[in-house]
Motif scaffolding. Structure first.
Motif, mmCIF file in Angstrom:
data_model
loop_
_atom_site.group_PDB
_atom_site.id
_atom_site.type_symbol
_atom_site.label_atom_id
_atom_site.label_comp_id
_atom_site.label_asym_id
_atom_site.label_seq_id
_atom_site.Cartn_x
_atom_site.Cartn_y
_atom_site.Cartn_z
ATOM 1 N N UNK A 103 0.845 -1.194 0.000
ATOM 2 C CA UNK A 103 0.000 0.000 0.000
ATOM 3 C C UNK A 103 0.880 1.244 0.000
ATOM 4 N N UNK A 104 1.902 1.229 0.828
ATOM 5 C CA UNK A 104 2.808 2.370 0.911
ATOM 6 C C UNK A 104 3.526 2.608 -0.412
ATOM 7 N N UNK B 45 4.960 16.150 8.458
ATOM 8 C CA UNK B 45 5.310 14.736 8.334
ATOM 9 C C UNK B 45 4.114 14.009 7.721
ATOM 10 N N UNK B 46 4.359 13.233 6.670
ATOM 11 C CA UNK B 46 3.308 12.433 6.039
ATOM 12 C C UNK B 46 3.597 10.959 6.311
ATOM 13 N N UNK B 47 2.589 10.261 6.787
ATOM 14 C CA UNK B 47 2.687 8.830 7.049
ATOM 15 C C UNK B 47 1.544 8.116 6.349
ATOM 16 N N UNK B 48 1.882 7.098 5.567
ATOM 17 C CA UNK B 48 0.899 6.295 4.844
ATOM 18 C C UNK B 48 0.600 5.048 5.678
ATOM 19 N N UNK B 49 -0.669 4.805 5.945
ATOM 20 C CA UNK B 49 -1.089 3.684 6.781
ATOM 21 C C UNK B 49 -1.966 2.731 5.987
ATOM 22 N N UNK C 174 -7.583 11.408 5.176
ATOM 23 C CA UNK C 174 -6.373 11.900 5.822
ATOM 24 C C UNK C 174 -6.759 12.498 7.171
ATOM 25 N N UNK C 175 -5.798 12.532 8.046
ATOM 26 C CA UNK C 175 -6.001 13.170 9.346
ATOM 27 C C UNK C 175 -4.791 14.048 9.617
ATOM 28 N N UNK C 176 -5.043 15.320 9.880
ATOM 29 C CA UNK C 176 -3.987 16.300 10.141
ATOM 30 C C UNK C 176 -3.887 16.517 11.651
ATOM 31 N N UNK C 177 -2.656 16.404 12.175
ATOM 32 C CA UNK C 177 -2.407 16.562 13.606
ATOM 33 C C UNK C 177 -1.334 17.619 13.823
ATOM 34 N N UNK D 92 -4.704 7.416 4.740
ATOM 35 C CA UNK D 92 -5.332 6.099 4.755
ATOM 36 C C UNK D 92 -5.877 5.830 3.354
ATOM 37 N N UNK D 93 -5.044 5.287 2.447
ATOM 38 C CA UNK D 93 -5.463 5.087 1.054
ATOM 39 C C UNK D 93 -6.692 4.199 0.891
#
Length: 165
Positions: free
Chosen positions: A44-45, A71-75, A115-118, A109-110
């Motif tokens: 997925x990543x 920071x971008x994180x793919x889950x 997406x969630x921004x923190x 979250x593909x």
């Protein structure tokens, strides 16, 4: 064992997911590469955001840092978890330690196209310091933490180790 500078994003993720998993991981137990779930997450990543490149901070390796210092994180999961959020904040903390003014994390979250921004806040920094201290306490313990309920272990690459009786 490990010091504060050695605590990476995986340690923090496992702290929130399963302390026993964290304890085993810190001792070199790495069955993740044999896990179909982990392989799916890597696929997925690799196929979701092909134009971004990872940032290696030694103990921590984040998926991508954009020009605005987010920071971008793919889950691979379908919804945010506290572990995902803590991991993103940990990366912001590490970036700030090396002089990069990280603004926060964006979790992708593909599967669900969400997406969630923190934003990275003083409270997030305090929690990250507490997380690092807790990781060190867990991994330095002489005995492994107790098992979770078996239903919580579904899909975990460590399940065979933990539940082999």
């Amino acid at each position: 064992m490990i010091g504060p500078e050695d605590v990476g994003g995986v340690h923090v993720k496992y702290l929130y997911h399963c302390r026993r998993q964290l304890w085993l991981y810190a001792r070199g137990m790495r069955p993740e590469q044999l896990s179909a779930t982990v392989q799916l997450g890597e696929a997925v990543h690799e196929t979701s955001y092909t134009r971004s490149s990872p940032v290696d901070l030694g103990a921590a390796k984040l998926d991508h840092l954009d020009g605005a210092a987010w920071v971008h994180e793919v889950k691979s999961s379908s919804r945010p978890s506290r572990a995902d959020e803590a991991q993103a904040m940990h990366y912001c903390y590490r970036l700030r330690a090396v002089g990069v003014d990280a603004q926060g994390g964006i979790l992708h979250y593909p599967k669900t196209r969400r997406t969630k921004r923190l934003p990275y806040t003083a409270q997030a920094a305090e929690q990250t310091e507490a997380d690092i201290a807790e990781v060190l306490a867990v991994v330095s313990a002489p005995d492994s933490p107790p098992l979770l309920a078996r239903s919580a272990c579904r899909g975990c690459s460590y399940a065979d180790y933990c539940w082999n009786e």
